[in-house]
Structure formats: C-alpha cells, structure tokens
Design a protein around this motif. Structure first.
Motif, PDB file in Angstrom:
ATOM      1  N   GLU A 175       0.850  -1.191   0.000  1.00 11.72           N
ATOM      2  CA  GLU A 175       0.000   0.000   0.000  1.00 11.72           C
ATOM      3  C   GLU A 175       0.889   1.246   0.000  1.00 11.72           C
ATOM      4  O   GLU A 175       2.035   1.209   0.415  1.00 11.72           O
ATOM      5  CB  GLU A 175      -0.890   0.002   1.247  1.00 11.72           C
ATOM      6  N   GLY A 176       0.318   2.342  -0.452  1.00  5.92           N
ATOM      7  CA  GLY A 176       1.053   3.597  -0.433  1.00  5.92           C
ATOM      8  C   GLY A 176       1.771   3.898  -1.726  1.00  5.92           C
ATOM      9  O   GLY A 176       2.425   4.934  -1.840  1.00  5.92           O
ATOM     10  N   GLU A 177       1.677   3.002  -2.714  1.00  4.77           N
ATOM     11  CA  GLU A 177       2.290   3.249  -4.023  1.00  4.77           C
ATOM     12  C   GLU A 177       1.205   3.565  -5.036  1.00  4.77           C
ATOM     13  O   GLU A 177       0.114   2.988  -5.006  1.00  4.77           O
ATOM     14  CB  GLU A 177       3.103   2.028  -4.470  1.00  4.77           C
ATOM     15  N   ARG A 178       1.503   4.470  -5.943  1.00  9.06           N
ATOM     16  CA  ARG A 178       0.554   4.851  -7.000  1.00  9.06           C
ATOM     17  C   ARG A 178       0.747   3.896  -8.178  1.00  9.06           C
ATOM     18  O   ARG A 178       1.817   3.867  -8.800  1.00  9.06           O
ATOM     19  CB  ARG A 178       0.801   6.299  -7.414  1.00  9.06           C
ATOM     20  N   ILE A 179      -0.295   3.128  -8.474  1.00  9.87           N
ATOM     21  CA  ILE A 179      -0.224   2.082  -9.495  1.00  9.87           C
ATOM     22  C   ILE A 179      -1.138   2.445 -10.657  1.00  9.87           C
ATOM     23  O   ILE A 179      -2.314   2.769 -10.455  1.00  9.87           O
ATOM     24  CB  ILE A 179      -0.649   0.721  -8.918  1.00  9.87           C
ATOM     25  N   VAL A 180      -0.622   2.383 -11.876  1.00 10.09           N
ATOM     26  CA  VAL A 180      -1.427   2.607 -13.080  1.00 10.09           C
ATOM     27  C   VAL A 180      -1.490   1.293 -13.854  1.00 10.09           C
ATOM     28  O   VAL A 180      -0.453   0.734 -14.216  1.00 10.09           O
ATOM     29  CB  VAL A 180      -0.831   3.716 -13.968  1.00 10.09           C
ATOM     30  N   THR A 181      -2.706   0.791 -14.081  1.00  8.09           N
ATOM     31  CA  THR A 181      -2.879  -0.421 -14.883  1.00  8.09           C
ATOM     32  C   THR A 181      -3.416  -0.042 -16.259  1.00  8.09           C
ATOM     33  O   THR A 181      -4.286   0.828 -16.374  1.00  8.09           O
ATOM     34  CB  THR A 181      -3.834  -1.420 -14.215  1.00  8.09           C
ATOM     35  N   ILE A 182      -2.898  -0.706 -17.293  1.00  3.42           N
ATOM     36  CA  ILE A 182      -3.268  -0.411 -18.680  1.00  3.42           C
ATOM     37  C   ILE A 182      -3.597  -1.728 -19.367  1.00  3.42           C
ATOM     38  O   ILE A 182      -2.768  -2.639 -19.417  1.00  3.42           O
ATOM     39  CB  ILE A 182      -2.107   0.301 -19.418  1.00  3.42           C
ATOM     40  N   GLU A 183      -4.828  -1.819 -19.921  1.00  3.01           N
ATOM     41  CA  GLU A 183      -5.270  -3.073 -20.533  1.00  3.01           C
ATOM     42  C   GLU A 183      -6.149  -2.802 -21.747  1.00  3.01           C
ATOM     43  O   GLU A 183      -6.743  -1.731 -21.875  1.00  3.01           O
ATOM     44  CB  GLU A 183      -6.070  -3.909 -19.534  1.00  3.01           C
ATOM     45  N   ASP A 184      -6.256  -3.819 -22.612  1.00  6.69           N
ATOM     46  CA  ASP A 184      -7.210  -3.758 -23.722  1.00  6.69           C
ATOM     47  C   ASP A 184      -8.632  -3.891 -23.189  1.00  6.69           C
ATOM     48  O   ASP A 184      -9.520  -3.143 -23.571  1.00  6.69           O
ATOM     49  CB  ASP A 184      -6.925  -4.872 -24.735  1.00  6.69           C
TER      50      ASP A 184
END
Length: 439
Positions: free
Chosen positions: A229-238
C-alpha cells in the motif's frame, strides 16, 4: 369537412433504428439469462411506449415481427445462462449453432446447448455489445468488449469468419485467487511463493510469459496483489481484467475507433500518457506492439517494480519476442541497442504454461543478468522438472530450484527479505560439513 390525419408509418431506416434502440434498452432493463416471458413482456411495453412518444403506427403484423426479432436476439442469453452461472466453467466458445464448447478444469468440452441458426448467434452478439457502446458489422467484423462483471468478450463475424459468427466469453472469476491458491493447486511451491512476493516488494521489473490461456493475466493479478500500500499504481489493458486491492490505483483501458475511424486509444498511447501521471509502478496487461519500447523505457527511467505479460513459449522466446515488438515501434534502432534496453530493464521472467492435463503451472523462473557480447544472458533460478508423470512426485509439483542464487539477491535483502540458501537449492548438510584439513 376536415379529415383527421392518420399516424405516419415509419420508414425502413426508422424501424432499423427502433430495433437497435429496443435491443439496447432491453439489455439495460433485463439481467443476463432472464426468462422468455419477461423478455417478451418488457419488449412489448418498450415498443408501445416508443410508438406513443413518436406518434408512429405499426400494423399488428409489423409489431409482432419486430417483437419476435428483438426477443429472439436477447433470448440467446437464456440458452447460455447455465454456462454463465456455472463457476467451474472458465470459457464459453460458440463456434456454430450446434457447436458450443466450454473450458472446464482446463479441458475443452462440447455442450448440448444449441442455437436455431447463425442469426440467433448474431443476435446474441449484438445484445451483448450494443449496451457496451461497441459495434460489429461487415466493415468492422471483430470486436472486443468487457461485460459488467469483468468477463471478456470477443466476437468475429463474416466476412472474416467464413462459416458464420463466432463468440468467445472468458469468464471473470468471482473469487480472486491468491498466492496460497496457486500453492494449493500445485502451480507453484511455497518456496517460489515466498520468492515472488519478495521480488515484487523489492520492486523488480517482471515479465510474465506464456501461451494463450496459460494463466498469464491471473498470475499478473496475483503478483500485483503483493505490491505494498502507499504506491501509485497505473494499470493499462485492452479489456480491464486486473482487480487490484490497493487504494491508490488508476485503471486505464483502450478504446477502438468509432464509425469514422477516429477516436482510437491504443495501449501505446496510454503507456506514454501514464508517464505523466506520476506512477510508482506501471502494469500493462499485455505488450503486443510498439508499446514494448515505451514500457522498457519506463522501466529504465525510475518506474521500478513494473509488470507486464507477453505471448511466448519460453524465457528465451520471450526475449526474442520483445526484440521484435520493439522493432515494430517505428524507430530504426540497432539490434544491440534493443537488447541492451531489454537487459537493463528486465529483472525476472516467469514462464507460465498450460499442460496436457489441463493444469496451469509456472514452469520457469529466470533472472535476466545482462549482456555478454551480443547476447542477453539468462539464469534459470527455478525449473519445472518433467521427470515422472506430469512432472509430479507423490502428488507434489516438481518445480525445483537449480541451485543458483540470483544476482539481485542483494536487492531482496535491502528490501528486508533474507531468503534462506535452501530456497535456492543449497545443500546445507554439505555446506555445514567440516572440511578436511590438507596434509
């Protein structure tokens, strides 16, 4: 004497628009697999409301024809409802009116579900994609979409599909798998579980490699769950499939072009945009084009701990596949430069496979060490042993350490993970045995 004007008859174009609107509205009003009686009564009610508001009139015959066509399209849901509701079924494949297959326990099975004809399959496809804002026709015969429950849908119709429309639904698991589930299912060992958790927490860049249906996305989802926790996560998907529990996550999804061929949003565009969003980690569902270069550059420029997947049959094939994808980026890069990018960006390759018995297992965990001359050097840390039936011994998976300690072990220690030498296959009895003195 003034004659009252009669309600106008709608044109063919108006009826076609009315039909599309009814299908879309019906999909919003009813749940998947609703009974035929509810479908027909709701359709009649919607049609009456539409005619009253538009002041159009339809003959009784035209009304019944329109209702029959709309309800028949939506009734396709009722045919596949038992398959959609069965938690053991992971994939539904409609190949023809009399050929509906499922994947259950990793094996393909032919079901007794049938459709009257190809028009009924086409109606089912339209009923699924219209509410999602997608379209499919002769000019654009393929479509990918995501159902509200997360299930992934692919449809392909003539002229691309020669024998008729084909529908594939990859169901979204209601219960999210964890590392412990992989151990229980024999996909990995407890030692590999501890190792992979440490690798994710220590912010290693990880590539999951495997064939179609091997479980790459499932493994990627489980790995992502180990991000603190505490991390900025960006997910990218079709089509958004990842389901992260962390609170600081941003989900991005591609968009196909509209009817004018404009408005397309690609994986590559989203990867580039994500770099301006101050991500700690970037997770790309799968790289299959020029976005591979952007992903590698992100890994090389401070976004450690990023993860992605690729279609390949071995760690070495995965490296070759990445080379090819980078060369598709449009930049005329020398092959050595491409390999240096890969070698410096990646830390670990996890190979996933679906075996002949239908089970899915991690078959290799390989470290990317660096370059030696013109070659990217790989070091296998865990290897799937195929000795014995299905690589098992007394029911336990034979995924064994090779005895090689990874070069990045110091990174794991710096992150607070001190893994025992036995995890890598070291024989402690031999290491602790007293040495003979030389004479």
């Amino acid at each position: 004497m003034q004659v009252a004007s009669r309600p106008a008859q709608p044109s063919g174009e108006t009826i076609a628009k009315m039909r599309s609107w009814l299908k879309k509205k019906l999909s919003q009003e009813l749940s998947l697999g609703a009974p035929a009686s509810s479908i027909e009564s709701t359709t009649r009610q919607l049609l009456e409301t539409t005619l009253a508001q538009s002041k159009f009139t339809l003959s009784a015959e035209a009304r019944e024809s329109l209702i029959e066509e709309v309800t028949a399209a939506y009734a396709g849901f009722a045919r596949i409802q038992p398959l959609l509701m069965d938690p053991e079924i992971t994939e539904i494949m409609v190949n023809a009116p009399d050929k509906v297959f499922i994947e259950k326990g990793g094996k393909l099975e032919l079901t007794d579900v049938t459709f009257p004809d190809n028009r009924a399959i086409m109606g089912l496809i339209e009923s699924i994609i219209l509410p999602l804002g997608r379209r499919v026709d002769a000019n654009s015969p393929t479509v990918d979409a995501r159902l509200p429950d997360g299930s992934r849908v692919n449809a392909i119709i003539p002229p691309a599909a020669i024998d008729g429309p084909i529908l594939t639904i990859r169901k979204f698991a209601k219960e999210k798998l964890q590392f412990e589930d992989l151990v229980r299912l024999g996909s990995i060992t407890a030692e590999i579980k501890d190792f992979l958790i440490a690798c994710v927490a220590a912010r290693l860049n990880i590539l999951v490699s495997g064939g179609t249906g091997s479980g790459k996305t499932t493994l990627l989802n489980i790995l992502s769950g180990a991000i603190p926790e505490g991390e900025r996560i960006v997910t990218i998907e079709d089509a958004a499939e990842l389901d992260l529990h962390q609170t600081h996550r941003i989900r991005l999804e591609t968009k196909p072009a509209d009817t004018d061929g404009k408005g397309e949003i690609t994986i590559r565009h989203l990867v580039k945009n994500s770099l301006r969003m101050r991500p700690d980690r970037i997770i790309v569902g799968e790289v299959r084009g020029g976005e591979a270069l952007d992903m590698l550059q992100a890994m090389n420029t401070g976004h450690d701990g990023s993860l992605t997947t690729v279609h390949a049959n071995s760690p070495r094939d995965a490296v070759s596949r990445l080379e090819t994808l980078v060369l598709l980026s449009g930049f005329d890069l020398p092959l050595r430069v491409v390999r240096e990018q890969i070698a410096s960006a990646l830390d670990l390759i996890i190979q996933q496979a679906r075996l002949s018995d239908g089970t899915r297992k991690v078959t290799s965990v390989t470290e990317v060490i660096g370059m030696e001359g013109e070659t990217i050097v790989l070091n296998e840390i865990f290897k799937y042993d195929t000795r014995g039936r299905n690589g098992t011994e007394n029911g336990a998976p034979k995924i064994e350490p090779t005895g090689i300690r990874p070069m990045f072990d110091s990174k794991l220690k710096a992150a607070g993970f001190t893994l025992p030498p036995e995890l890598y296959g070291a024989d402690m009895a031999t290491l602790n045995a007293p040495r003979r003195k030389k004479r």
